[in-house]
Write an enzyme that holds these catalytic residues in place. Sequence first.
Site, PDB file in Angstrom:
ATOM      1  N   ASP A  10     -65.540 -96.653 -20.848  1.00 30.24           N
ATOM      2  CA  ASP A  10     -66.384 -97.652 -21.520  1.00 30.24           C
ATOM      3  C   ASP A  10     -67.437 -96.883 -22.313  1.00 30.24           C
ATOM      4  O   ASP A  10     -67.594 -95.672 -22.145  1.00 30.24           O
ATOM      5  CB  ASP A  10     -67.064 -98.574 -20.493  1.00 30.24           C
ATOM      6  CG  ASP A  10     -67.987 -99.589 -21.157  1.00 30.24           C
ATOM      7  OD1 ASP A  10     -67.580-100.195 -22.165  1.00 30.24           O
ATOM      8  OD2 ASP A  10     -69.135 -99.763 -20.702  1.00 30.24           O
ATOM      9  N   SER A  11     -68.198 -97.616 -23.125  1.00 36.18           N
ATOM     10  CA  SER A  11     -69.266 -96.971 -23.875  1.00 36.18           C
ATOM     11  C   SER A  11     -70.416 -96.528 -22.965  1.00 36.18           C
ATOM     12  O   SER A  11     -71.232 -95.713 -23.367  1.00 36.18           O
ATOM     13  CB  SER A  11     -69.810 -97.950 -24.920  1.00 36.18           C
ATOM     14  OG  SER A  11     -70.242 -99.127 -24.275  1.00 36.18           O
ATOM     15  N   TYR A  42     -71.385 -99.280 -28.596  1.00 31.98           N
ATOM     16  CA  TYR A  42     -70.287 -99.292 -29.555  1.00 31.98           C
ATOM     17  C   TYR A  42     -70.321-100.580 -30.398  1.00 31.98           C
ATOM     18  O   TYR A  42     -69.827-100.620 -31.516  1.00 31.98           O
ATOM     19  CB  TYR A  42     -68.929 -99.274 -28.837  1.00 31.98           C
ATOM     20  CG  TYR A  42     -68.487 -97.946 -28.260  1.00 31.98           C
ATOM     21  CD1 TYR A  42     -69.329 -96.839 -28.208  1.00 31.98           C
ATOM     22  CD2 TYR A  42     -67.191 -97.810 -27.757  1.00 31.98           C
ATOM     23  CE1 TYR A  42     -68.885 -95.632 -27.657  1.00 31.98           C
ATOM     24  CE2 TYR A  42     -66.744 -96.615 -27.219  1.00 31.98           C
ATOM     25  CZ  TYR A  42     -67.591 -95.532 -27.165  1.00 31.98           C
ATOM     26  OH  TYR A  42     -67.146 -94.352 -26.631  1.00 31.98           O
ATOM     27  N   CYS A  73     -63.741-102.082 -21.847  1.00 30.65           N
ATOM     28  CA  CYS A  73     -64.730-102.317 -22.897  1.00 30.65           C
ATOM     29  C   CYS A  73     -64.185-103.389 -23.830  1.00 30.65           C
ATOM     30  O   CYS A  73     -63.136-103.198 -24.458  1.00 30.65           O
ATOM     31  CB  CYS A  73     -64.962-101.010 -23.664  1.00 30.65           C
ATOM     32  SG  CYS A  73     -66.086-101.195 -25.059  1.00 30.65           S
ATOM     33  N   GLU A 151     -78.303-101.591 -20.056  1.00 36.11           N
ATOM     34  CA  GLU A 151     -78.375-100.124 -20.016  1.00 36.11           C
ATOM     35  C   GLU A 151     -79.784 -99.650 -19.628  1.00 36.11           C
ATOM     36  O   GLU A 151     -79.963 -98.561 -19.120  1.00 36.11           O
ATOM     37  CB  GLU A 151     -77.974 -99.522 -21.378  1.00 36.11           C
ATOM     38  CG  GLU A 151     -76.494 -99.676 -21.712  1.00 36.11           C
ATOM     39  CD  GLU A 151     -75.578 -98.669 -20.987  1.00 36.11           C
ATOM     40  OE1 GLU A 151     -76.003 -97.541 -20.713  1.00 36.11           O
ATOM     41  OE2 GLU A 151     -74.428 -99.050 -20.690  1.00 36.11           O
ATOM     42  N   CYS A 185     -67.601-108.920 -22.632  1.00 33.78           N
ATOM     43  CA  CYS A 185     -68.097-107.542 -22.644  1.00 33.78           C
ATOM     44  C   CYS A 185     -68.292-107.162 -21.179  1.00 33.78           C
ATOM     45  O   CYS A 185     -68.846-107.941 -20.397  1.00 33.78           O
ATOM     46  CB  CYS A 185     -69.428-107.486 -23.392  1.00 33.78           C
ATOM     47  SG  CYS A 185     -70.349-105.957 -23.170  1.00 33.78           S
ATOM     48  N   HIS A 187     -70.253-105.254 -19.767  1.00 33.85           N
ATOM     49  CA  HIS A 187     -71.640-105.146 -19.291  1.00 33.85           C
ATOM     50  C   HIS A 187     -72.149-106.484 -18.720  1.00 33.85           C
ATOM     51  O   HIS A 187     -73.063-106.506 -17.905  1.00 33.85           O
ATOM     52  CB  HIS A 187     -72.582-104.765 -20.439  1.00 33.85           C
ATOM     53  CG  HIS A 187     -72.616-103.302 -20.766  1.00 33.85           C
ATOM     54  ND1 HIS A 187     -71.551-102.650 -21.338  1.00 33.85           N
ATOM     55  CD2 HIS A 187     -73.607-102.377 -20.623  1.00 33.85           C
ATOM     56  CE1 HIS A 187     -71.888-101.373 -21.541  1.00 33.85           C
ATOM     57  NE2 HIS A 187     -73.126-101.194 -21.115  1.00 33.85           N
TER      58      HIS A 187
HETATM   59  N1  DGL Z   1     -69.011-102.710 -22.307  1.00 31.29           N
HETATM   60  C1  DGL Z   1     -68.836-102.738 -23.738  1.00 31.29           C
HETATM   61  C2  DGL Z   1     -68.016-103.962 -24.093  1.00 31.29           C
HETATM   62  O1  DGL Z   1     -67.335-104.448 -23.205  1.00 31.29           O
HETATM   63  C3  DGL Z   1     -70.167-102.622 -24.374  1.00 31.29           C
HETATM   64  C4  DGL Z   1     -70.063-102.378 -25.824  1.00 31.29           C
HETATM   65  C5  DGL Z   1     -71.190-101.638 -26.445  1.00 31.29           C
HETATM   66  O2  DGL Z   1     -71.331-100.468 -26.145  1.00 31.29           O
HETATM   67  O3  DGL Z   1     -71.846-102.224 -27.304  1.00 31.29           O
HETATM   68  O4  DGL Z   1     -67.978-104.459 -25.196  1.00 31.29           O
END
Ligand code: DGL
Length: 272
Positions: A10-11, A42, A73, A151, A185, A187
């Site tokens: 993931d990012s 991302y 992600c 984050e 997402c 997160h």
């Molecule tokens: N967990 C990522 C997603 O599911 C986060 C994306 C990001 O880094 O903006 O989209």
Amino acid sequence: MEKKAIGVFDSGLGGLTAVKQLFKVLPEEDIIYFGDTGRVPYGTRSKTTIKKYAVQDAKFLLHHNVKIVIAACGTVSSVAGDLNDILGVPYTGVVNPTVYTAVKVTKNKKIGVIGTSATIASHSYKKRILEEHSDFQVFEQACPLFVPLVENGYVDKDDPIVHLTVERYLNPLIKEGVDTLIMGCTHYPILRETLQDVMGNNVTLIDSGMETAYYAKKVLKREGLLAQDGKKGNCRFYVSDTPDNFEKVAEVFLGQNIDRAVHQINIEDYAK
Ligand code: DGL
């Protein structure tokens, strides 16, 4: 035979919501996790950049000889296209497994989708839903402030900043009367309590990380790749920025001690 691991990337921290589910669903599997903490987020980047990052992340995992790659992600799954051809091992993103469950859960055929700006601009979830259910209504909402909140550890449902931000984004979906909300997402499940509070208990939240963990189990079973040594699996974590914050927050999200198993790598080394 060598026990090969499941590779998850993931990012940043969000993919840990998938890892948490993998621990439950596939406790005997070893996991290699890569969080691209040096380049998060991302979701505000271009398609070309997201694809480039996704390929590098996946190649890093392949370097560890993983047996499956999971893009935990929503942004990568929505924007980077199918990485299957370049990987040579089974690959899955989160969109298809999540939609599979959401369309079964909804009763009024009104589904809300929340995600990063890139995910929502791609209409990935919406397109997938409407492909097979053209009578459904899908309402999308980008929530670009959620990833920075998570984050940075702003996740407490009693924190007014968290509550107000969630309300601001979700109000339009409440007005549309959705009965199912895709957390598109990985997160976002970390904000689950607040999301549920704001949407109300009649709305079912769908966790993309969880659905993808179930799907990965199906794929591994189908391919005859499930771990068979009867031993509890272990998990190693890699990040592209300092491990300090990741270690602290990851333990909270995973609900377990990660025993200083976090290593920093230079992701640019995996460009080719
Ligand atoms: N967990 C990522 C997603 O599911 C986060 C994306 C990001 O880094 O903006 O989209």
